[in-house]
Design a protein around this motif. Sequence first.
Motif, mmCIF file in Angstrom:
data_model
loop_
_atom_site.group_PDB
_atom_site.id
_atom_site.type_symbol
_atom_site.label_atom_id
_atom_site.label_comp_id
_atom_site.label_asym_id
_atom_site.label_seq_id
_atom_site.Cartn_x
_atom_site.Cartn_y
_atom_site.Cartn_z
ATOM 1 N N ASN A 57 0.864 -1.176 0.000
ATOM 2 C CA ASN A 57 0.000 0.000 0.000
ATOM 3 C C ASN A 57 0.897 1.221 0.000
ATOM 4 O O ASN A 57 1.601 1.451 0.973
ATOM 5 N N PRO A 58 0.987 1.959 -1.057
ATOM 6 C CA PRO A 58 0.162 1.980 -2.263
ATOM 7 C C PRO A 58 0.430 0.782 -3.175
ATOM 8 O O PRO A 58 1.506 0.199 -3.150
ATOM 9 N N ARG A 60 -0.236 -1.280 -7.096
ATOM 10 C CA ARG A 60 -0.442 -1.157 -8.538
ATOM 11 C C ARG A 60 -0.577 -2.576 -9.078
ATOM 12 O O ARG A 60 0.316 -3.393 -8.913
ATOM 13 N N GLY A 61 -1.693 -2.884 -9.693
ATOM 14 C CA GLY A 61 -1.873 -4.199 -10.303
ATOM 15 C C GLY A 61 -2.475 -5.233 -9.383
ATOM 16 O O GLY A 61 -3.596 -5.652 -9.571
ATOM 17 N N ALA A 106 -5.877 -4.172 -11.123
ATOM 18 C CA ALA A 106 -5.314 -3.548 -12.319
ATOM 19 C C ALA A 106 -6.365 -2.796 -13.119
ATOM 20 O O ALA A 106 -6.062 -1.790 -13.748
ATOM 21 N N ALA A 110 -6.425 4.874 -10.804
ATOM 22 C CA ALA A 110 -5.610 5.299 -9.666
ATOM 23 C C ALA A 110 -6.428 6.221 -8.768
ATOM 24 O O ALA A 110 -7.303 6.953 -9.232
ATOM 25 N N THR A 130 -4.408 3.111 -1.359
ATOM 26 C CA THR A 130 -4.066 4.000 -2.459
ATOM 27 C C THR A 130 -3.621 3.160 -3.650
ATOM 28 O O THR A 130 -2.750 2.311 -3.521
ATOM 29 N N LEU A 131 -4.250 3.403 -4.787
ATOM 30 C CA LEU A 131 -3.862 2.722 -6.031
ATOM 31 C C LEU A 131 -3.111 3.701 -6.903
ATOM 32 O O LEU A 131 -3.520 4.848 -7.076
ATOM 33 N N LEU A 132 -1.989 3.224 -7.467
ATOM 34 C CA LEU A 132 -1.159 4.051 -8.350
ATOM 35 C C LEU A 132 -1.471 3.787 -9.797
ATOM 36 O O LEU A 132 -1.927 2.785 -10.207
#
Length: 132
Positions: A57-58, A60-61, A106, A110, A130-132
């Motif tokens: 966290n953060p 991605r995917g 994914a 974001a 949090t998603l990037l």
Amino acid sequence: MRFATPVVSLLLAVLALLPAAAGATVYGSRTAAGAVQVVQGAAPFQSAAPSLSFFPNPARGQLTVQLSAQHGPEYKLRLSNVLGREVRLLPLPLATASIGLPLDVAGLPAGLYFCSLLVNDKAVSTNRLTLL
């Protein structure tokens, strides 16, 4: 001070009727000096509340979700966006969620999300993701 004893007894009776913290009990006892001592404590053998953790966290995917609970009812994970709209609702089987359950994020844009642990369709804890 003869009236003190009925007052103390009445006070203990009122305290016993008041709603205490969940699972708490109120006890009254006399000390060696004759003073009344009121103690409030947790009930014995109370199980710990389940908690939800996820990493990284953060993210991605893909991220990993873990549930810390020994036993219990049906658990679910609700993923909501900042506006409170539910974007995912997943069952959390206790056997696999305790060792780590992969979650594919994914396809989500974001931003900031909220992961809620649901027990019997009621949120018991909510964490920020949090998603990037």
